[in-house]
Design an enzyme around this catalytic site. Structure first.
Site, PDB file in Angstrom:
ATOM      1  N   LYS A   1      73.839  66.917 -32.194  1.00 22.96           N
ATOM      2  CA  LYS A   1      72.749  66.903 -31.212  1.00 22.96           C
ATOM      3  C   LYS A   1      73.223  67.526 -29.888  1.00 22.96           C
ATOM      4  O   LYS A   1      74.427  67.754 -29.699  1.00 22.96           O
ATOM      5  CB  LYS A   1      72.296  65.451 -31.005  1.00 22.96           C
TER       6      LYS A   1
ATOM      7  N   TYR B   1      61.055  64.463 -36.891  1.00 25.77           N
ATOM      8  CA  TYR B   1      60.942  63.032 -36.577  1.00 25.77           C
ATOM      9  C   TYR B   1      59.501  62.551 -36.744  1.00 25.77           C
ATOM     10  O   TYR B   1      59.034  61.712 -35.969  1.00 25.77           O
ATOM     11  CB  TYR B   1      61.431  62.771 -35.145  1.00 25.77           C
TER      12      TYR B   1
ATOM     13  N   PHE C   1      60.216  55.186 -27.801  1.00 20.47           N
ATOM     14  CA  PHE C   1      61.323  56.048 -27.357  1.00 20.47           C
ATOM     15  C   PHE C   1      61.122  57.517 -27.736  1.00 20.47           C
ATOM     16  O   PHE C   1      61.928  58.373 -27.368  1.00 20.47           O
ATOM     17  CB  PHE C   1      62.663  55.546 -27.936  1.00 20.47           C
TER      18      PHE C   1
ATOM     19  N   ARG D   1      76.099  59.188 -44.203  1.00 21.82           N
ATOM     20  CA  ARG D   1      75.538  58.119 -43.359  1.00 21.82           C
ATOM     21  C   ARG D   1      76.636  57.139 -42.959  1.00 21.82           C
ATOM     22  O   ARG D   1      76.683  56.676 -41.819  1.00 21.82           O
ATOM     23  CB  ARG D   1      74.412  57.370 -44.096  1.00 21.82           C
TER      24      ARG D   1
ATOM     25  N   THR E   1      72.930  53.683 -36.276  1.00 26.36           N
ATOM     26  CA  THR E   1      72.086  54.423 -35.321  1.00 26.36           C
ATOM     27  C   THR E   1      72.452  54.081 -33.879  1.00 26.36           C
ATOM     28  O   THR E   1      72.516  54.968 -33.019  1.00 26.36           O
ATOM     29  CB  THR E   1      70.593  54.069 -35.561  1.00 26.36           C
TER      30      THR E   1
ATOM     31  N   ARG F   1      79.646  58.141 -34.607  1.00 27.38           N
ATOM     32  CA  ARG F   1      78.987  57.482 -33.473  1.00 27.38           C
ATOM     33  C   ARG F   1      79.886  56.400 -32.856  1.00 27.38           C
ATOM     34  O   ARG F   1      79.872  56.196 -31.643  1.00 27.38           O
ATOM     35  CB  ARG F   1      77.649  56.894 -33.928  1.00 27.38           C
TER      36      ARG F   1
ATOM     37  N   ASN G   1      73.421  59.579 -29.338  1.00 25.76           N
ATOM     38  CA  ASN G   1      74.307  59.194 -30.451  1.00 25.76           C
ATOM     39  C   ASN G   1      74.896  60.374 -31.227  1.00 25.76           C
ATOM     40  O   ASN G   1      75.290  60.259 -32.385  1.00 25.76           O
ATOM     41  CB  ASN G   1      73.637  58.163 -31.369  1.00 25.76           C
TER      42      ASN G   1
ATOM     43  N   HIS H   1      73.060  63.709 -36.143  1.00 26.04           N
ATOM     44  CA  HIS H   1      72.018  63.280 -37.084  1.00 26.04           C
ATOM     45  C   HIS H   1      72.526  63.462 -38.504  1.00 26.04           C
ATOM     46  O   HIS H   1      73.221  64.442 -38.799  1.00 26.04           O
ATOM     47  CB  HIS H   1      70.744  64.128 -36.896  1.00 26.04           C
TER      48      HIS H   1
ATOM     49  N   GLU I   1      64.300  67.697 -44.956  1.00 24.85           N
ATOM     50  CA  GLU I   1      64.890  68.217 -43.720  1.00 24.85           C
ATOM     51  C   GLU I   1      65.570  69.576 -43.936  1.00 24.85           C
ATOM     52  O   GLU I   1      65.486  70.458 -43.081  1.00 24.85           O
ATOM     53  CB  GLU I   1      65.895  67.200 -43.158  1.00 24.85           C
TER      54      GLU I   1
HETATM   55  P1  TYD Z   1      66.326  56.802 -36.624  1.00 23.95           P
HETATM   56  O1  TYD Z   1      65.768  57.812 -37.574  1.00 23.95           O
HETATM   57  O2  TYD Z   1      65.780  55.400 -36.676  1.00 23.95           O
HETATM   58  O3  TYD Z   1      67.915  56.659 -36.785  1.00 23.95           O
HETATM   59  P2  TYD Z   1      69.008  57.642 -37.412  1.00 23.95           P
HETATM   60  O4  TYD Z   1      69.209  58.778 -36.454  1.00 23.95           O
HETATM   61  O5  TYD Z   1      70.243  56.784 -37.509  1.00 23.95           O
HETATM   62  O6  TYD Z   1      68.510  58.088 -38.759  1.00 23.95           O
HETATM   63  O7  TYD Z   1      66.122  57.315 -35.132  1.00 23.95           O
HETATM   64  C1  TYD Z   1      66.241  58.676 -34.812  1.00 23.95           C
HETATM   65  C2  TYD Z   1      66.876  58.784 -33.467  1.00 23.95           C
HETATM   66  O8  TYD Z   1      66.040  58.215 -32.475  1.00 23.95           O
HETATM   67  C3  TYD Z   1      68.198  58.027 -33.342  1.00 23.95           C
HETATM   68  O9  TYD Z   1      69.283  58.753 -33.863  1.00 23.95           O
HETATM   69  C4  TYD Z   1      68.290  57.831 -31.857  1.00 23.95           C
HETATM   70  C5  TYD Z   1      66.829  57.684 -31.425  1.00 23.95           C
HETATM   71  N1  TYD Z   1      66.466  56.286 -31.191  1.00 23.95           N
HETATM   72  C6  TYD Z   1      66.346  55.821 -29.881  1.00 23.95           C
HETATM   73  O10 TYD Z   1      66.571  56.582 -28.913  1.00 23.95           O
HETATM   74  N2  TYD Z   1      66.005  54.527 -29.661  1.00 23.95           N
HETATM   75  C7  TYD Z   1      65.767  53.657 -30.671  1.00 23.95           C
HETATM   76  O11 TYD Z   1      65.465  52.461 -30.436  1.00 23.95           O
HETATM   77  C8  TYD Z   1      65.893  54.128 -32.023  1.00 23.95           C
HETATM   78  C9  TYD Z   1      65.642  53.206 -33.194  1.00 23.95           C
HETATM   79  C10 TYD Z   1      66.235  55.452 -32.227  1.00 23.95           C
END
Ligand code: TYD
Length: 203
Positions: free
Chosen positions: A61, A101, A109, A137, A143, A154, A164, A167, A178
């Site tokens: 990212k 997304y 958020f 993963r 996350t 992370r 974080n 992805h 994706e």
């Molecule tokens: P998500 O798809 O739930 O997690 P991952 O990336 O682990 O598959 O969320 C996508 C991204 O959204 C996540 O990497 C960071 C952001 N995010 C926030 O900023 N706040 C939040 O509360 C959550 C759940 C995600």
């Protein structure tokens, strides 16, 4: 011991594969269980082949790119033994990101996420290998970096969920969707990696 017997049997079979009579007599000498084992191995190889071709999407990212973490992240996947089959750097459009997304559009958020993900270039990759979706993963970690274990990307490089670093697709179906979204078919390479025989047993 059984492994050794199988190995010898395989070698003999290969050696005599041109002569059906000798092969037949070999088949009568070797115990049935061993032959079943050999057949099972053959079956396993066929049915598990798609596992070795599994692909996932990993993206560094904008915060990861800005913080010069691209090389270290690539290195983790390389040293795990996965094969890189696609790689590019791009400035993501809001349109692509909203498709990526799509399940999060209603989340509180989401606007900040959109802003952050379009704030600078990302490096997006496709990695291939056995169980690569799940393993990635695990390598990427929780996350929320505050809950991510040390040793994960992370857990080692970030502390807040809003930044974080990376992805990783979360399921086989998600990965397929994706990869199609981010890459054209012609951007993905099918190639033989010379370490293939060193990273798993060849059947
Ligand atoms: P998500 O798809 O739930 O997690 P991952 O990336 O682990 O598959 O969320 C996508 C991204 O959204 C996540 O990497 C960071 C952001 N995010 C926030 O900023 N706040 C939040 O509360 C959550 C759940 C995600």
């Amino acid at each position: 011991m059984v492994m050794l017997q199988r190995f010898v049997f395989k070698r003999l079979r290969l050696f005599y594969s041109g002569n059906q009579e000798i092969t037949k007599s070999l088949l009568t000498i070797f115990p049935a269980a061993l032959l079943d084992g050999h057949r099972a191995a053959g079956h396993r190889a066929k049915s598990s082949l798609p596992d070795f071709k599994e692909r996932t999407l990993i993206a560094v990212k904008p915060d990861g790119v800005q913080r010069h973490l691209v090389g270290q992240i690539i290195q983790r996947f390389e040293q795990r033994g996965f094969k890189l089959v696609g790689l590019k750097m791009l400035q993501v459009s809001e349109d692509l990101l909203s498709q990526h997304y799509c399940e999060l559009r209603s989340k509180p958020f989401y606007p900040q996420l959109l802003h952050y993900m379009t704030s600078g270039p990302v490096v997006v990759m496709v990695w291939e290998g056995f169980k690569v979706v799940n393993t990635s993963r695990m390598m990427v970690g929780h996350t929320n970096p505050a809950e991510a274990k040390a040793g994960t990307v992370r857990g080692d490089f970030s502390f807040h969920i809003s930044r974080n670093v990376v992805h990783a697709s979360d399921s086989l179906e998600g990965a397929q969707r994706e990869i199609q979204l981010w890459f054209e078919n012609k951007e993905l390479l099918t190639w033989d990696c010379c370490d293939q025989k060193l990273t798993c047993e060849e059947e």
